[in-house]
Design a protein around this motif. Structure first.
Motif, mmCIF file in Angstrom:
data_model
loop_
_atom_site.group_PDB
_atom_site.id
_atom_site.type_symbol
_atom_site.label_atom_id
_atom_site.label_comp_id
_atom_site.label_asym_id
_atom_site.label_seq_id
_atom_site.Cartn_x
_atom_site.Cartn_y
_atom_site.Cartn_z
ATOM 1 N N ARG A 176 -10.246 7.839 2.451
ATOM 2 C CA ARG A 176 -8.850 7.796 1.998
ATOM 3 C C ARG A 176 -8.055 8.972 2.540
ATOM 4 N N GLY A 197 -8.796 -4.238 -3.440
ATOM 5 C CA GLY A 197 -7.587 -4.035 -2.674
ATOM 6 C C GLY A 197 -6.817 -5.343 -2.686
ATOM 7 N N ASP A 198 -6.084 -5.614 -1.628
ATOM 8 C CA ASP A 198 -5.331 -6.866 -1.627
ATOM 9 C C ASP A 198 -6.016 -7.920 -0.738
ATOM 10 N N PRO A 201 0.835 -1.204 0.000
ATOM 11 C CA PRO A 201 0.000 0.000 0.000
ATOM 12 C C PRO A 201 0.876 1.263 0.000
ATOM 13 N N GLY A 260 -7.527 -0.296 -1.784
ATOM 14 C CA GLY A 260 -6.650 -0.494 -2.932
ATOM 15 C C GLY A 260 -6.454 0.796 -3.693
ATOM 16 N N ASP A 272 -2.704 5.628 -1.970
ATOM 17 C CA ASP A 272 -4.001 4.984 -1.710
ATOM 18 C C ASP A 272 -4.745 5.730 -0.619
ATOM 19 N N SER A 311 5.023 1.544 4.646
ATOM 20 C CA SER A 311 4.309 2.141 3.509
ATOM 21 C C SER A 311 4.143 3.646 3.626
ATOM 22 N N ALA A 363 -5.829 1.910 3.074
ATOM 23 C CA ALA A 363 -5.156 1.705 1.784
ATOM 24 C C ALA A 363 -5.302 0.262 1.316
ATOM 25 N N ARG A 364 -5.135 -0.665 2.235
ATOM 26 C CA ARG A 364 -5.251 -2.086 1.869
ATOM 27 C C ARG A 364 -6.682 -2.435 1.478
#
Lengths: 139, 525, 234, 306
Positions: free
Chosen positions: A101, A137-138, A6, A130, A60, A34, A126-127
């Motif tokens: 965000r 996202g992840d 991220p 995404g 992100d 990050s 952020a994760r």
């Protein structure tokens, strides 16, 4: 996507904001790498443009960290900073981009716990969300 | 002339070489164009090393430097001084705090830390290329005068201490009475207005029937205060409630307060009848500790919306807590109540536990400090900000508690009330000392990181004039904004708010911020 | 001054979505001062629209520009090249600026990013209130310096209506009743006699009701002779 | 059948319709109205009562309609947007319907600058297109402009006007299409002098199939003098009077007779034109000529449809 790291930008004031980050580091607290700290003299210096451009350039999530509002080095700087952040948030919301965000935080130089907490919150965002413009996202 | 950069990295802290591959880092930096010197040293603060690196900088005709170490204030100032002597502008030396921003917080993440450090170095180099040399300038203070508003305990002490520093003190006292203090006392006089800025103020003072102009370099606000009448519902319900200072006085005379002591921040938690300027934070702690020491078995409750204990007061807070003082935080919307039919109990919803507590009361004291009515006039005259509650707003703790947001204006007394005489004197001493030191510098140093106006872009909208806490921007004779750089504190609020983007903060321009952000985001970590 | 407000971002985003090359043009005049369309807002909007395009995977190019006064041709001409090189001009000036560009380059599509609202007075930073509607025949010398046409919801001419309560307007209790204010002001000035007579119906022909207005200052106008000379120079 | 008004019936029966105009007086005296009603009864299917035409204050269109209805003839009221906002327009429509008025012609209205109250404040809350659409929704769905639902919606036959001779010419058929889309049942055109141009407009109207969706009344205006023709050509915006018509009037021995003759010829042409469903005769200040024109144009007797 699980490999993706991220990207978080933190505009931190050079007074309490950065001091709280330094104190966190010196008290042995770890936080996600990050985060990209961008030092500004005061969060009142932050312009909505900086935040939006950071998002454009691939952040992100973005946070702004200033002094406590009642104990701002520049008296009213962190109040100004918050207003800028709120304006960006409403702009994003209006565009259908997640306003979480972008966040404003305040800390005093003695709050060692606060900075890692902020980072973890924003890294989480952020994760979860995404990058802007690519789905997912992840998770 | 093309930029010539020196990169200087320090491996003094043990974690740095352990975590980072310093050679790789140096390679990344030194491979960049325009880097003419790169040095990895054992300890950047070592005078011998400083001599060596600056000698190399000189030899290679370096005009800007990237220091990869810790934060600027931790690095030996001798380094910057040496660079200055070698002709490198002090604003062209960029410090990257690898220790606190990369190494310490990412000890367990070697790979990412390395990438992050490298990216930071690159961003630092890019930033260096965007920097302009800045100069500081000095303006000579025209007088050594310190004007003290108020000749009470704090004011007199301030005068005494400022005078001891070498300042000329002038006490403006609204009453006719005078005390013995060094310097001049102007009785029956009040402040009407002020022009200028810290170091060179011109005050307008009404003395008796005359209005006089008085030049001074610093001002100490030391006006008195007083306790408000206790008239909130709590005070009504609990008839023997007293202001905190009264309890303090009683204890000085050896009296023992009755039963459990409850200290509440305000006599009227609803805040409807009393403009509260401040709360006696430190005194509450001090008193609570005294009470606990005197009668360890008797409960002491501190019922405050919030408890502010900054700096050393934090220790007092810790002591109080350890002695068993019970701190209860409440929300303004659900403040403490006393049932008039049963005035021996106070109920309050504890914010932390979200439960309603019932506290027995033996003695009830209030720690609120009402606003001094003189404050408005003084604040308006000096153009210093006030708190919404009507007090003179203090500078941040980092800027010291007896300062105001306006340089050259210090405060004690009014906002100090209801401290004991000792505390008032202590604050007066602090304010006097700061004012004295300020004046004795004899010059106002200004410039460096200050705001700069591109007048052709200025719409004269007044937004910066209205927003700046320091009164630095003003509309000049060309009908465009100009910056009183002597007043500018370099916060950049004006640059951040200017709707025409006509103002930039030197050293922190939009382009610099954007470039740094972009580079940092470009890094893979 | 003219006070405008940015349109909701969603509306702007929808407007610009079909266009590839978009020039966002602000103005350093009224709209900069009222924080709606100066360089800062232009840059914010450009950045926000880029983000939106990025989010939706659209290839669009946005560029922000600012001119001194968008309602004047000479200033607009400074960015002529950019305008001609666009699929869409998104004007961040008041409607006057947007229309000036449109009139100058009739083939170009010009959209407004702002809603032009009022002739307003900045009451405090961030607050503007309407005090004039440009009726073309000012009468405030008879009303204590307060315009009832703009400041009364009903544009009344003969004192407050029955809805005035505690000095506030029935339409919006946050807003002062103009006629209450006029009454107080005239009382203060000892001129209450001014509003004792029945005021005749207002002649609205000087306002927009008389059709579109063009104001001419004859002695300032360039003669044909002068214009020709100027053209030759250009 | 939407309302069962006589005008609607004539249109629906496929017969060539005739309407004429009665200008209400500039006074409170109903006499001129009853006089004209008696005189014109049987010579047209419905009669337009203008609404403060050219922004001159006159006896109201709705009141005039009620007065002529007492004489047994059918009115078409006109409602302009110049003087009433949407509250008044909707209210008056309800009132008119309650009074038994069935035909309503929706107009934006002449600007007050042309009339005898030049200082007045204009309303123009709606233009004619929005007026039609609001009225149509009100009659069909019983829903006001603001969304409020009403019981017993008005029963009205909605008309509009269109001028084929105003610029931009190529937009004029489009504009009619908009009015049709908004809900107009019939349209009356501006007075036609340039027959070629009208034919061109009709081509476009037919090409869009509008003549199948709306009943078209072609406007005709009998002139008394060549001066009147010249005035209309030069001073009335959106009027086209070809030079040969002015010349014909100028060269005639008796210009009034020539005017009637011309008008009758025009009606003959229009009768033969595909898509034209009737004529609207605007005999301004010359109402007494209507019976003669109708008769000479072979449009008598007017049909009586049950």
């Amino acid at each position: 996507m699980s490999e993706r790291k991220p990207k978080v930008v933190g505009f931190c004031c050079e007074k309490h904001g950065i001091d709280s980050a330094i104190l966190a580091a010196r008290s042995g607290r770890q936080y996600d790498a990050s985060v990209r700290i961008i030092k500004v003299p005061c969060t009142g210096r932050v312009d909505g443009i900086h935040i939006l451009q950071a998002l454009e350039d691939g952040a992100d999530s973005v946070f702004v960290l200033g002094c406590l509002e009642k104990n701002c080095h520049y008296d009213t700087g962190s109040i100004e900073g918050r207003k800028r952040v709120e304006y960006v948030k409403s702009t994003l919301a209006d565009l259908g981009i997640e306003k979480e965000r972008v966040e404003m935080f305040n800390a005093s130089s003695t709050m060692a716990w606060k900075f890692p907490e902020i980072v973890s919150k924003m890294v989480d965002v952020a994760r979860r969300l995404g990058p802007i413009g690519k789905a997912g996202g992840d998770r | 002339m093309k930029a010539r950069i020196q990169v200087l990295a320090c491996k003094a802290c043990t974690e740095m070489p352990q975590l980072l591959d310093m050679d790789d880092l140096m390679n990344v930096a030194s491979e960049r164009e325009l880097v003419v010197s790169s040095m990895l040293v054992d300890r950047v603060c070592d005078p011998k090393i400083i001599k060596r690196v600056v000698a190399e900088a000189s030899e290679r005709d370096v005009d800007r430097v990237l220091v990869l170490a810790c934060q600027k204030k931790d690095v030996n100032p001798g380094l910057l001084a040496a660079y200055k002597r070698a002709g490198v502008n002090e604003f062209m030396v960029e410090y990257i705090n690898l220790r606190d921003e990369v190494i310490l917080p990412h000890i367990s993440d070697k790979e990412r830390a390395q990438a992050k450090a490298e990216t930071k170095a690159v961003a630092g180099l890019e930033r260096l290329l965007m920097l302009q040399p800045l100069e500081k300038a000095e303006e000579v203070m025209r007088t050594k005068n310190v004007v003290i508003l108020g000749g009470g305990v704090a004011g007199r002490k301030a005068a005494e201490v400022a005078a001891a520093e070498g300042a000329h003190t002038i006490i403006i006292e609204k009453s006719g009475s005078s005390h013995k203090t060094p310097g001049v006392i102007m009785p029956n006089s009040t402040l009407l207005g002020a022009k200028g800025y810290g170091g060179n103020f011109v005050l307008s003072i009404k003395a008796g029937e005359k209005v006089e102009e008085l030049e001074c370099a610093a001002v100490v606000v030391a006006t008195g205060g007083g306790w408000a009448e206790l008239k909130g519902p709590l005070a009504k319900a609990f008839k023997s409630a007293v202001p905190l200072y009264r309890l303090h006085e009683q204890m000085q005379t050896g009296a023992v307060p009755k039963g459990p002591v409850v200290i509440v921040d305000s006599p009227d938690p609803a805040g409807k009848t009393l403009a509260v300027q401040d709360f006696a934070w430190d005194d509450t702690l001090e008193l609570a500790i005294d009470l606990k020491k005197q009668q360890p078995l008797e409960e002491v409750y501190v019922v405050f919306q919030e408890m502010r204990a900054f700096g050393l007061s934090e220790l007092a807070y810790k002591d109080a807590a350890e002695l068993g003082v019970r701190f209860i935080r409440y929300d303004r919307a659900a403040g403490p109540k006393i049932d008039p039919k049963e005035p021996t109990k106070l109920t309050v919803k504890d914010l932390a536990q979200a439960e309603v507590l019932t506290i027995p009361i033996g003695t009830l004291a209030f720690a609120a400090i009402p606003a001094n009515k003189d404050n408005i006039g003084i604040a308006t005259a000096l153009r210093i900000p006030m708190s919404p509650e009507g007090g003179v707003r203090r500078g941040s703790i980092q800027r010291w508690p007896v300062s105001t947001p306006r340089p050259g204006v210090f405060v004690c007394g009014s906002a100090m009330f209801p401290k004991s005489k000792d505390m008032a004197e202590a604050e007066g001493e602090a304010a006097g000392l700061m004012a004295g030191k300020f004046v004795m510098k004899g010059v106002i140093e200004y410039g460096g990181v200050v705001a700069e106006v591109a007048q052709e872009k200025c719409s004269a909208c007044l937004t910066c004039v209205r927003t700046c806490p320091y009164d630095a921007p003003y509309i000049g004779s060309a009908g465009k904004v100009e910056i009183r750089i002597q007043a500018c504190q370099g916060c950049g609020m004006c640059a951040g708010i200017c709707p025409s983007k006509a103002i930039e903060l030197r050293g922190s321009t939009d382009d610099q911020i954007a470039q740094e952000t972009r580079t940092m985001l470009g890094g893979d970590f | 001054m003219i006070v405008a407000k940015r349109k909701p971002m969603a509306e702007i985003a929808e407007m610009v979505a079909p266009y590839k090359t978009v020039k966002v043009i602000g103005c350093r005049s009224c709209v900069a001062i009222c924080l709606a369309g100066g360089e800062k807002e232009v840059k914010m909007l450009v950045s926000a629209l880029r983000l939106k395009a990025k989010k939706e995977g659209r290839k669009q190019e946005f560029e922000g520009l600012v001119v001194e006064r968008q309602c004047e041709k000479e200033w607009v001409e400074e960015v002529e090249g950019k305008i001609l090189d666009s699929d869409l001009v998104l004007s961040m000036a008041c409607s006057l600026g947007a229309q000036t560009i449109g009139d100058m380059y009739p083939k170009k599509i010009v959209f407004p990013a702002l809603n032009t609202g009022i002739f307003g007075v900045p009451e405090e930073q961030g607050v503007w209130s309407e005090k004039c509607v440009g009726c073309g025949n000012c009468i405030i010398h008879t009303t204590g310096g307060i315009c009832p046409i703009a400041r009364c919801a009903k544009s009344m001419l003969n004192g407050p209506c029955g809805g005035s309560s505690n000095g506030k307007c029935e339409v919006n209790l946050e807003v002062d009743c103009a006629w209450y204010a006029i009454h107080e002001r005239l009382k203060l000035q000892n001129r209450l006699d001014l509003i004792e007579q029945v005021s005749p119906p207002k002649d609205w022909s000087t306002s927009h009701s008389g059709g579109r207005r063009v104001y001419v200052r004859d002695d300032a106008k360039l003669t044909q002779h002068q214009k020709k000379g100027k053209e030759a120079v250009r | 059948m939407k309302t069962g008004s006589n005008l609607e019936k004539v249109f629906e029966s496929g017969k060539f319709a005739v309407t004429a105009e009665i200008g209400p007086p500039q006074s409170a005296n109903p006499e001129p109205l009853t006089h004209h009603a008696k005189m014109l009864k049987g010579y047209a299917d419905a009669f337009n009562l203008t609404d403060n035409q050219t922004a001159v204050v006159r006896l109201s269109s709705i009141a005039s309609a009620v007065i002529i209805m007492r004489e047994g003839i059918e009115p078409v009221i006109q409602m302009t947007c110049r003087d009433r906002n949407r509250i008044a327009l909707q209210s008056d429509l309800l009132g008119a319907s309650a009074l038994g008025i069935r035909n309503v012609l929706c107009l934006t209205g002449d600007h007050q600058i042309f009339g005898n109250e030049k200082a007045s404040k204009s309303v123009f809350d709606f233009d004619s297109v929005s007026e039609i659409s609001v009225f149509d929704k009100l009659r069909r769905e019983g829903k006001q402009a603001g969304g409020q639902e009403i019981k017993d919606p008005p029963k009205v036959y909605l008309g509009c006007a269109e001028n084929p001779f105003a610029t931009p010419y190529e937009f004029r058929a489009t504009r009619l299409a908009k009015k049709v889309a908004a809900g107009a049942d019939f349209v009356q055109t501006q007075a036609i002098f340039d027959m070629d141009m009208f034919e061109k407009w009709m081509d476009e109207v037919r090409a869009r199939g509008l003549d199948k969706k709306v009943h078209i009344l072609a406007g005709v205006l009998p002139m008394k003098t060549a001066g009147a023709a010249r005035y209309m050509k030069n001073k009335v915006p959106g009027m086209i009077v070809p030079n040969q018509i002015i010349d014909r009037m100028k060269n005639a021995k008796d210009s009034k007779e020539e005017g009637i003759k011309l008008c009758v010829e025009q009606i003959e042409t229009l009768k033969a034109m595909k898509g034209v469903h009737g004529v609207h005769i605007m005999a301004v200040m010359w109402e007494e000529m209507v019976p003669r024109i109708v008769e000479e144009a072979g449009l008598l007797p007017r049909p009586s449809i049950e």
